[in-house]
Scaffold this motif. Sequence first.
Motif, PDB file in Angstrom:
ATOM      1  N   UNK A 278      -7.335 -27.867 -20.403  1.00  0.00           N
ATOM      2  CA  UNK A 278      -6.490 -26.730 -20.046  1.00  0.00           C
ATOM      3  C   UNK A 278      -7.310 -25.453 -20.177  1.00  0.00           C
ATOM      4  N   UNK A 279      -7.514 -24.754 -19.045  1.00  0.00           N
ATOM      5  CA  UNK A 279      -8.320 -23.538 -19.014  1.00  0.00           C
ATOM      6  C   UNK A 279      -7.437 -22.316 -19.240  1.00  0.00           C
ATOM      7  N   UNK A 280      -7.921 -21.407 -20.082  1.00  0.00           N
ATOM      8  CA  UNK A 280      -7.303 -20.101 -20.217  1.00  0.00           C
ATOM      9  C   UNK A 280      -8.192 -19.059 -19.561  1.00  0.00           C
ATOM     10  N   UNK A 281      -7.614 -17.904 -19.260  1.00  0.00           N
ATOM     11  CA  UNK A 281      -8.355 -16.859 -18.558  1.00  0.00           C
ATOM     12  C   UNK A 281      -8.077 -15.504 -19.185  1.00  0.00           C
ATOM     13  N   UNK A 282      -9.148 -14.730 -19.416  1.00  0.00           N
ATOM     14  CA  UNK A 282      -9.001 -13.337 -19.845  1.00  0.00           C
ATOM     15  C   UNK A 282      -9.550 -12.453 -18.733  1.00  0.00           C
ATOM     16  N   UNK A 283      -8.760 -11.521 -18.300  1.00  0.00           N
ATOM     17  CA  UNK A 283      -9.129 -10.686 -17.161  1.00  0.00           C
ATOM     18  C   UNK A 283     -10.005  -9.524 -17.604  1.00  0.00           C
ATOM     19  N   UNK A 284     -11.231  -9.867 -17.988  1.00  0.00           N
ATOM     20  CA  UNK A 284     -12.188  -8.844 -18.372  1.00  0.00           C
ATOM     21  C   UNK A 284     -13.602  -9.396 -18.156  1.00  0.00           C
ATOM     22  N   UNK A 285     -14.534  -8.480 -17.959  1.00  0.00           N
ATOM     23  CA  UNK A 285     -15.919  -8.883 -17.725  1.00  0.00           C
ATOM     24  C   UNK A 285     -16.516  -9.416 -19.019  1.00  0.00           C
ATOM     25  N   UNK A 286     -17.112 -10.613 -18.945  1.00  0.00           N
ATOM     26  CA  UNK A 286     -17.678 -11.263 -20.125  1.00  0.00           C
ATOM     27  C   UNK A 286     -19.199 -11.352 -20.087  1.00  0.00           C
ATOM     28  N   UNK A 287     -19.777 -11.609 -18.900  1.00  0.00           N
ATOM     29  CA  UNK A 287     -21.208 -11.908 -18.877  1.00  0.00           C
ATOM     30  C   UNK A 287     -21.812 -11.558 -17.518  1.00  0.00           C
ATOM     31  N   UNK A 288     -23.136 -11.408 -17.525  1.00  0.00           N
ATOM     32  CA  UNK A 288     -23.938 -11.334 -16.318  1.00  0.00           C
ATOM     33  C   UNK A 288     -24.621 -12.683 -16.130  1.00  0.00           C
ATOM     34  N   UNK A 289     -24.680 -13.133 -14.888  1.00  0.00           N
ATOM     35  CA  UNK A 289     -25.198 -14.476 -14.584  1.00  0.00           C
ATOM     36  C   UNK A 289     -26.357 -14.371 -13.598  1.00  0.00           C
TER      37      UNK A 289
END
Length: 289
Positions: A278-289
């Motif tokens: 089960x995936x959760x999501x936070x609507x904010x920038x976390x990382x550069x890829x």
Amino acid sequence: CKESLARCALAQAATMAKARPDASSTALRAGVSAAARLAPATLVSMPALRLLVYGVAEPLWLRIAVGGHAPARAGRRDQVDSASQAEEPPLVSIITPVYKGSSFLEDLIQSVAQQDYPRIEHIVIDDGSDDQGATLRILERYPHLRWWSRPNRGQYATQNEGISAARGDIIGVICADDRYTTPDAVSTAVEFLTDHPECDCVFGRVLDIDDSGGLIAPQTRLSGRWAPRLLSVYLFIPHCGLFVRRTRLERLSGPFDASFSYAGDWDWLLALRDTGARFGYVDRLMAFY
């Protein structure tokens, strides 16, 4: 021509949804339906679609596009158990494989060291870098790291080795040429998983960068609560923006498939999804890829 008409349909729908929230349902259904009929193969790459995903009616778009229930979203706890406040926060293990990545490695190490979360172990494995000792000299400057070096075995074998050595309850994998964008990336993920025990993992937004650290234009890696359902189409969840409970990883039939040269992270994410994570999501920038 059909793609252009589809773009127009989506753009008109988004404009109407912003101008008249009361009519957003009708507008978006009409726009998405028209776009799907005209150019279904190009639907996921349209800029207008990104406007819908990040716009005022994302929950409606989610229902139209994928149906069913959505992954949980970050929210506020209504009540806090006073006993849990006294408990030690969970240990988070960050795994970093590095192979001849000395030009990026130090920025990544610092982005982890600057996290405001109090319990992080950062494991860095040098995968046989042949760079005249540049990688090792960087690692030696950071005594807080758990690191070692050995002959080259490949990225995914190295990530598996790091996960096996990890002691944390929550695990993240971030490569040497990636980095966290904010000092609260880890604490945000831990807070979400604490507030949502039904979720096995959580991810946030990730932006693509080039070798110089500049943003790549255009940004085509869409994000949102619906992303796990579209993993079969594209790698919408880079692992540098994902944190997973150890208990879920232990239920996988296997770790990263080391036979892959490049797509092992995509294969791993599909395995997570297809085994019921089960995936959760936070609507904010976390990382550069």
